[in-house]
Structures are given as C-alpha cells and as structure tokens.
Design a protein around this motif. Sequence first.
Motif, PDB file in Angstrom:
ATOM      1  N   LEU A 126     -40.797  -5.484  -9.830  1.00  0.00           N
ATOM      2  CA  LEU A 126     -41.228  -4.063 -10.242  1.00  0.00           C
ATOM      3  C   LEU A 126     -41.802  -3.995 -11.838  1.00  0.00           C
ATOM      4  O   LEU A 126     -41.378  -5.002 -12.541  1.00  0.00           O
ATOM      5  CB  LEU A 126     -40.093  -3.295 -10.092  1.00  0.00           C
ATOM      6  N   SER A 127     -42.444  -3.026 -12.002  1.00  0.00           N
ATOM      7  CA  SER A 127     -43.080  -2.864 -13.115  1.00  0.00           C
ATOM      8  C   SER A 127     -42.864  -1.235 -13.469  1.00  0.00           C
ATOM      9  O   SER A 127     -43.103  -0.577 -12.879  1.00  0.00           O
ATOM     10  CB  SER A 127     -44.524  -2.997 -13.518  1.00  0.00           C
ATOM     11  N   VAL A 128     -41.894  -1.100 -14.548  1.00  0.00           N
ATOM     12  CA  VAL A 128     -41.287   0.337 -14.537  1.00  0.00           C
ATOM     13  C   VAL A 128     -41.698   0.911 -15.929  1.00  0.00           C
ATOM     14  O   VAL A 128     -41.580   0.211 -17.007  1.00  0.00           O
ATOM     15  CB  VAL A 128     -39.880   0.222 -14.524  1.00  0.00           C
ATOM     16  N   THR A 129     -42.244   2.117 -15.916  1.00  0.00           N
ATOM     17  CA  THR A 129     -42.699   2.844 -17.051  1.00  0.00           C
ATOM     18  C   THR A 129     -41.895   4.119 -17.343  1.00  0.00           C
ATOM     19  O   THR A 129     -41.568   4.919 -16.718  1.00  0.00           O
ATOM     20  CB  THR A 129     -44.068   3.133 -17.075  1.00  0.00           C
ATOM     21  N   SER A 130     -41.395   4.275 -18.639  1.00  0.00           N
ATOM     22  CA  SER A 130     -40.870   5.464 -19.034  1.00  0.00           C
ATOM     23  C   SER A 130     -41.838   6.567 -19.293  1.00  0.00           C
ATOM     24  O   SER A 130     -42.936   6.460 -19.495  1.00  0.00           O
ATOM     25  CB  SER A 130     -40.109   5.175 -20.599  1.00  0.00           C
ATOM     26  N   MET A 131     -41.224   7.614 -19.083  1.00  0.00           N
ATOM     27  CA  MET A 131     -41.942   9.015 -19.269  1.00  0.00           C
ATOM     28  C   MET A 131     -41.988   9.317 -21.148  1.00  0.00           C
ATOM     29  O   MET A 131     -40.789   9.862 -21.526  1.00  0.00           O
ATOM     30  CB  MET A 131     -41.361  10.332 -18.560  1.00  0.00           C
ATOM     31  N   ILE A 132     -43.109   8.964 -21.761  1.00  0.00           N
ATOM     32  CA  ILE A 132     -43.004   9.054 -23.238  1.00  0.00           C
ATOM     33  C   ILE A 132     -43.525  10.522 -23.629  1.00  0.00           C
ATOM     34  O   ILE A 132     -44.483  11.094 -23.007  1.00  0.00           O
ATOM     35  CB  ILE A 132     -44.055   8.030 -23.729  1.00  0.00           C
ATOM     36  N   ARG A 133     -42.864  11.138 -24.505  1.00  0.00           N
ATOM     37  CA  ARG A 133     -43.442  12.441 -25.102  1.00  0.00           C
ATOM     38  C   ARG A 133     -43.977  12.101 -26.717  1.00  0.00           C
ATOM     39  O   ARG A 133     -43.240  11.398 -27.236  1.00  0.00           O
ATOM     40  CB  ARG A 133     -42.508  13.415 -25.073  1.00  0.00           C
ATOM     41  N   SER A 179     -52.700   0.887 -13.628  1.00  0.00           N
ATOM     42  CA  SER A 179     -52.950   1.772 -14.693  1.00  0.00           C
ATOM     43  C   SER A 179     -51.894   2.115 -15.301  1.00  0.00           C
ATOM     44  O   SER A 179     -51.860   2.540 -16.562  1.00  0.00           O
ATOM     45  CB  SER A 179     -53.817   2.892 -14.246  1.00  0.00           C
ATOM     46  N   LEU A 180     -50.614   2.356 -14.622  1.00  0.00           N
ATOM     47  CA  LEU A 180     -49.629   2.774 -15.060  1.00  0.00           C
ATOM     48  C   LEU A 180     -48.894   1.815 -16.199  1.00  0.00           C
ATOM     49  O   LEU A 180     -47.985   2.291 -17.087  1.00  0.00           O
ATOM     50  CB  LEU A 180     -48.427   2.966 -14.174  1.00  0.00           C
ATOM     51  N   HIS A 181     -49.283   0.677 -16.026  1.00  0.00           N
ATOM     52  CA  HIS A 181     -48.648  -0.334 -17.044  1.00  0.00           C
ATOM     53  C   HIS A 181     -49.160  -0.009 -18.346  1.00  0.00           C
ATOM     54  O   HIS A 181     -50.244  -0.365 -18.865  1.00  0.00           O
ATOM     55  CB  HIS A 181     -48.954  -1.693 -16.681  1.00  0.00           C
ATOM     56  N   VAL A 182     -48.256   0.671 -19.177  1.00  0.00           N
ATOM     57  CA  VAL A 182     -48.629   0.823 -20.679  1.00  0.00           C
ATOM     58  C   VAL A 182     -47.570   0.016 -21.703  1.00  0.00           C
ATOM     59  O   VAL A 182     -46.477   0.315 -21.000  1.00  0.00           O
ATOM     60  CB  VAL A 182     -48.762   2.565 -21.092  1.00  0.00           C
ATOM     61  N   ALA A 185     -43.596   1.590 -23.486  1.00  0.00           N
ATOM     62  CA  ALA A 185     -42.025   1.559 -22.941  1.00  0.00           C
ATOM     63  C   ALA A 185     -42.079   1.224 -21.553  1.00  0.00           C
ATOM     64  O   ALA A 185     -42.103   2.088 -20.622  1.00  0.00           O
ATOM     65  CB  ALA A 185     -41.496   2.795 -23.145  1.00  0.00           C
ATOM     66  N   THR A 186     -42.629  -0.161 -21.189  1.00  0.00           N
ATOM     67  CA  THR A 186     -42.618  -0.700 -19.880  1.00  0.00           C
ATOM     68  C   THR A 186     -41.735  -1.698 -19.841  1.00  0.00           C
ATOM     69  O   THR A 186     -42.061  -2.689 -20.461  1.00  0.00           O
ATOM     70  CB  THR A 186     -44.209  -0.690 -19.527  1.00  0.00           C
ATOM     71  N   SER A 187     -41.084  -1.785 -18.636  1.00  0.00           N
ATOM     72  CA  SER A 187     -40.545  -3.048 -18.360  1.00  0.00           C
ATOM     73  C   SER A 187     -41.063  -3.594 -17.029  1.00  0.00           C
ATOM     74  O   SER A 187     -41.524  -3.068 -16.229  1.00  0.00           O
ATOM     75  CB  SER A 187     -38.904  -2.842 -18.127  1.00  0.00           C
ATOM     76  N   VAL A 188     -40.839  -5.333 -16.969  1.00  0.00           N
ATOM     77  CA  VAL A 188     -41.529  -5.922 -15.867  1.00  0.00           C
ATOM     78  C   VAL A 188     -40.466  -7.126 -15.540  1.00  0.00           C
ATOM     79  O   VAL A 188     -39.883  -7.752 -16.479  1.00  0.00           O
ATOM     80  CB  VAL A 188     -42.810  -6.513 -16.250  1.00  0.00           C
ATOM     81  N   ASN A 189     -40.367  -7.341 -14.260  1.00  0.00           N
ATOM     82  CA  ASN A 189     -39.362  -8.722 -13.776  1.00  0.00           C
ATOM     83  C   ASN A 189     -40.091  -9.691 -14.504  1.00  0.00           C
ATOM     84  O   ASN A 189     -41.279  -9.902 -14.512  1.00  0.00           O
ATOM     85  CB  ASN A 189     -39.401  -8.710 -12.585  1.00  0.00           C
ATOM     86  N   ALA A 190     -39.252 -10.536 -15.090  1.00  0.00           N
ATOM     87  CA  ALA A 190     -39.641 -11.715 -15.943  1.00  0.00           C
ATOM     88  C   ALA A 190     -40.244 -12.750 -15.134  1.00  0.00           C
ATOM     89  O   ALA A 190     -41.352 -13.418 -15.422  1.00  0.00           O
ATOM     90  CB  ALA A 190     -38.613 -12.594 -16.617  1.00  0.00           C
ATOM     91  N   ALA A 191     -40.211 -13.048 -13.731  1.00  0.00           N
ATOM     92  CA  ALA A 191     -40.676 -13.997 -12.785  1.00  0.00           C
ATOM     93  C   ALA A 191     -42.072 -13.469 -12.490  1.00  0.00           C
ATOM     94  O   ALA A 191     -42.951 -14.345 -12.511  1.00  0.00           O
ATOM     95  CB  ALA A 191     -39.936 -13.962 -11.539  1.00  0.00           C
ATOM     96  N   VAL A 221     -45.114  -3.709  -7.692  1.00  0.00           N
ATOM     97  CA  VAL A 221     -44.904  -2.350  -7.417  1.00  0.00           C
ATOM     98  C   VAL A 221     -44.668  -1.612  -8.737  1.00  0.00           C
ATOM     99  O   VAL A 221     -43.887  -2.244  -9.584  1.00  0.00           O
ATOM    100  CB  VAL A 221     -43.687  -2.043  -6.395  1.00  0.00           C
ATOM    101  N   PHE A 222     -45.430  -0.540  -8.695  1.00  0.00           N
ATOM    102  CA  PHE A 222     -45.312   0.212 -10.314  1.00  0.00           C
ATOM    103  C   PHE A 222     -44.902   1.406 -10.082  1.00  0.00           C
ATOM    104  O   PHE A 222     -45.130   2.428  -9.177  1.00  0.00           O
ATOM    105  CB  PHE A 222     -46.851   0.244 -10.900  1.00  0.00           C
ATOM    106  N   VAL A 223     -43.571   1.687 -11.075  1.00  0.00           N
ATOM    107  CA  VAL A 223     -42.640   2.576 -10.686  1.00  0.00           C
ATOM    108  C   VAL A 223     -42.711   3.572 -11.828  1.00  0.00           C
ATOM    109  O   VAL A 223     -42.409   3.163 -13.088  1.00  0.00           O
ATOM    110  CB  VAL A 223     -41.231   2.400 -10.490  1.00  0.00           C
ATOM    111  N   PRO A 224     -42.767   4.812 -11.791  1.00  0.00           N
ATOM    112  CA  PRO A 224     -42.641   5.976 -12.820  1.00  0.00           C
ATOM    113  C   PRO A 224     -41.270   6.367 -13.009  1.00  0.00           C
ATOM    114  O   PRO A 224     -40.673   7.091 -12.082  1.00  0.00           O
ATOM    115  CB  PRO A 224     -43.679   7.009 -12.643  1.00  0.00           C
ATOM    116  N   ALA A 225     -40.585   6.063 -13.879  1.00  0.00           N
ATOM    117  CA  ALA A 225     -39.223   6.266 -14.130  1.00  0.00           C
ATOM    118  C   ALA A 225     -38.845   7.645 -14.603  1.00  0.00           C
ATOM    119  O   ALA A 225     -38.906   7.784 -16.163  1.00  0.00           O
ATOM    120  CB  ALA A 225     -38.382   5.075 -14.863  1.00  0.00           C
TER     121      ALA A 225
END
Length: 536
Positions: A126-133, A179-182, A185-191, A221-225
């Motif tokens: 997974l690649s997970v992205t925060s909701m930034i304001r 495109s969600l990968h910014v 504040a984004t985290s990605v599995n190290a593998a 897989v890209f996840v908006p958290a």
Amino acid sequence: MRVKGNDYRALRPPAGDWTPTLRVSVIIPAYGGQDKLDLVLEALRRQTYPAALTEVVVVDNGSSPPLEVPSWVKAVHCPQPGRATARNAGLAVASGDVIHWLDSDVLLLPGALEAHMRWHHAAPYLSVTSMIRFTSAPVPAELPDDLEAAFEPAQPHGWIVDLLERTDGLVGGTQRPFSLHVGGATSVNAALVAAAGPMDEELILGQDTEMGYRLAQAGAVFVPAMDARAYHLGPTMRMRDKAPIDRVSHAFVADRIPTYRWLRSHPTRQWKVPYVAAVVPAGSYEETRATVDALLAGTIADVTVLLTGPWGTLEQERRAPLKDPRLDLVLLRGHYAHDGRVRLVEEAVHDPAVPYVLRLPAGWVPGADTVARLLDLAGDEGYGLVNVLLSEDPEVRARLEQASAFARAAIVARPGEALDDAVDDVSGVGWADGESYGFGREPRQTPGRRSAYRARLEAQREAARHAAEIARLTAEIARLRGQVDKWRTEASSWRRASVELRREVGALRRQLGTLRRRSWRKVASSIKQVVKNRLP
C-alpha cells in the motif's frame, strides 16, 4: 486479501484495540525553518503509534546554521541540494517496514501515524496518503494542544479532494491512482520502495508523481486515509504557482510516465520509457521482419521491440556466408542493429517502468491499429492480461501483459499458484480473437521507416481534418439549434397571435351575427309594415 485494481475497500484494517508489529521510518527532508521543524517533531512525539516502533529521520539539506534535533531523532547531513536527494539520503539509513515521507512544515494530528499503519497491517503493498489542510494561521512558538482549534479555518488540498470526488474515492474512473502519491504526508511499504527504486534525482519537479508511477508499476494500491489528518503551515508551492510548475514538471515527466498520453503528442519521437515493449523471438528473416516492421509501422509509435535470440553466438565469419546455418540471425542483426526502437537481446528482461508487454511469435503480423485496439480493450475492461488466440490447430497465442498487474500478482501469489491465476484475481484476464483484431499469418508488404513516418503524418493530417470537420459540424449544429430556438420562439409568438386572432375573429363573428339578427329583424319589420300598408 487480494485487491482488484485500486479497490482498497476490500481490505480490513485492524480496528479498536490492536497490537501493531510493523516499524515505520518517518523521513523528513529539511532546509532551514528550525521553528517549523520543532513543531513537526513535537507533533510526531505526540503520536498514538508506539514510539518503540517509530523511527524519525531528519535530513539536513545544507541548512546554515545546521538544524538541531532532539536525541531521539536520527540526524543525516546531506549538503547536495534537492528534496529527492535528501529523501534518498534518509532512505539509505531507514530501517522501518514502512517509509513515511513527511515535509518539514506538515503537522500530523496525534492519530495520523496510527491511521496509516493500520492500513499497512492490512496489506504489504500500500501507499497511504493523509488528508492535508493548509492553514494561514501564524506559526506558534509552541505546539498547541488542540491543532484543529489553533489552525482552523484552513483550506483542504483542493486537487486531492477533486481527484477523490471524480474517481469515487480512487476506486473507479481513473487509470492513474498513483497521482495520489504526494510527499507531504504519504507512507509506502518499504518493500515496494525497494522494488520501485529511490527518488529520481534528475527531475527538477514532479518527483512525487514519478515515484508514484513507479510504485504503481511495482504493484502498489493507493489509499486515501480519511482519518489521517494533517496541517500544512502555509500554502504549497503548487497552490502559489501551479501554471509554471506544470510547465516545468511536464517537460520532464513526459519522458518517464508513459500513461500521460496527452504529453506525448509527437507522432514519431522516442521516449526514455516506452508505452509498449513488444517481445518477438527471432525466427526466419522474412517472417520476423514482417512482424517487427508491422509493429514499428503501427498507429502506436511509442513501441520498443525486444528481438530475442542467441546473438552472442554470431561471429564475423566471412567464408561461405550463404551456407551459414545462422544466416537468418545474421540478416536480422544486420537489418536492425542500428534501429533505435529495436533491441537485440539474449532474453527479454522487462523494464518495470514500461506499462505493457506484448509477446508475439514471429510470422504473425499485426494490422496498423491492432496494438492500439488491444490496449483499448485492456484499459476499458481493466484487464491485466489479454490472451490473443492466433491459431487453434496448433494453438498459438499472443499476450498483452500489464506490468503493474503482474507485479501485484507476484506479491500475492500463493506457493505453486500460476501467476496468470493471481493476475485474474487482482486485475482480470481477457481473451481476444486474433483475426478480429487484425492479425494475419501471411507475410505482408509492410512500410519502411520513411513510409511509416509519412503514414503517421497522414494519419495526423486526417485526424486534423476530422477535428476541423467536427468543429464545423458542431458550429453548424449550434447554429441550427439557435435557428430552431428562434423558430420555437417565433412559433410561440405565432401561437399567441393565433389565439388572439381567433378571439378577435370570434368577437367579429359574434358582432356579425348580432348585426345579421338585427338586420333581419329590421327587414322583417319593414316587410311586415309594407304588407300591412298594402293590405285592404
């Protein structure tokens, strides 16, 4: 759990009380801004995710004076400028199972890191992205206890909000979820990061998007958290200067992201990363040339051909060349050795950045738009593999493979499971009839490079003529619609006038009737009077 496409809704992150096991490395590139960095680190210290599983790496990207960090932070000095360079320096010392990119002016709410890690415990790709304001509030001297109270009102990340609205939360309507990968504040599995490779240090801008593309190719897989929230101190550079930023980034990412098709409008030029790699095993000179030339002359010009064969066995033998048992290989090498779109390789080692691989036996000749139609089929149906039946007796197939689907399948495949079956689970497998898609067995007269170029130019001219005709017809339709609207307005006026006229005619008829009745009464009265006067 296997995710099909980017539908992360199939995953079940742990809820409620749980025992996390994965380590996370938070990598923060920083240049100056000690006051903001201090707040960012304090926000990390308040995270609910266990500190024992959290590693914080601050990369000082040449600040003067050098940045100061507390003892629980791993400090890295990187004098070479550039955010990509700084991130790679942090990546080199990171030890976590998950890599969390964080900008030095982004404050995570206390539960943000835990929200990311719950997702990562659900799947290893997974690649997970925060909701930034984005807040315009003054930078405080100390981190407030209630960030929302201190930094609201704030603006959401408008581009991400629009992307999620257009794509049903990124599970439908887009072939570019990366495109969600910014990097804010984004985290990605190290593998996944290891498979995709580090940040591209040659890019001036667009590094996050390009990295996201390579992560997608590695199976991400890209996840908006939605419950991982953060505040950016001030507006982003993109919010201030979107047009000039796009101008610079598009000039570079066009060469590296083949799925940005609108940036590749030139009909013949070559790119660093092609859209399709066609793998053709070398056979007879005539059959192989027919296949390769047809691929190069197709409407999809963004193709590289990998011509496989034992090229290393060829020697510069001048004696009796016509009796050489490897003459076909010699002829193919002589014919294609200097063609920039054809590579002579012992075996096809796929470049993971290339989105599609077409495997085609020599002697089967695609039509001009065959590859384009197969790509449309794969894209429209979301297939990770399209099997093309070329012949039933004996059975001969071509294969169009989507690299990202095969990368995901390789991650989730069970021991002994056929990779194609895993591809079917994560993306889908389709079938096509070769004849229906323009494949032919007989050798065809295929155009050379110059005629292919002319054919593509003519196709462009024809497309331009069609576009002009469409524009003309669109304008004519608009004119006719305007005329129809005018007629409808006039007809409405005519109907109203007709109603008024009918009313007037009715009134006149009534008046006429009244006059006639009066006239007849007068005539009758006169006749009666005459008769009365004449009677004795």
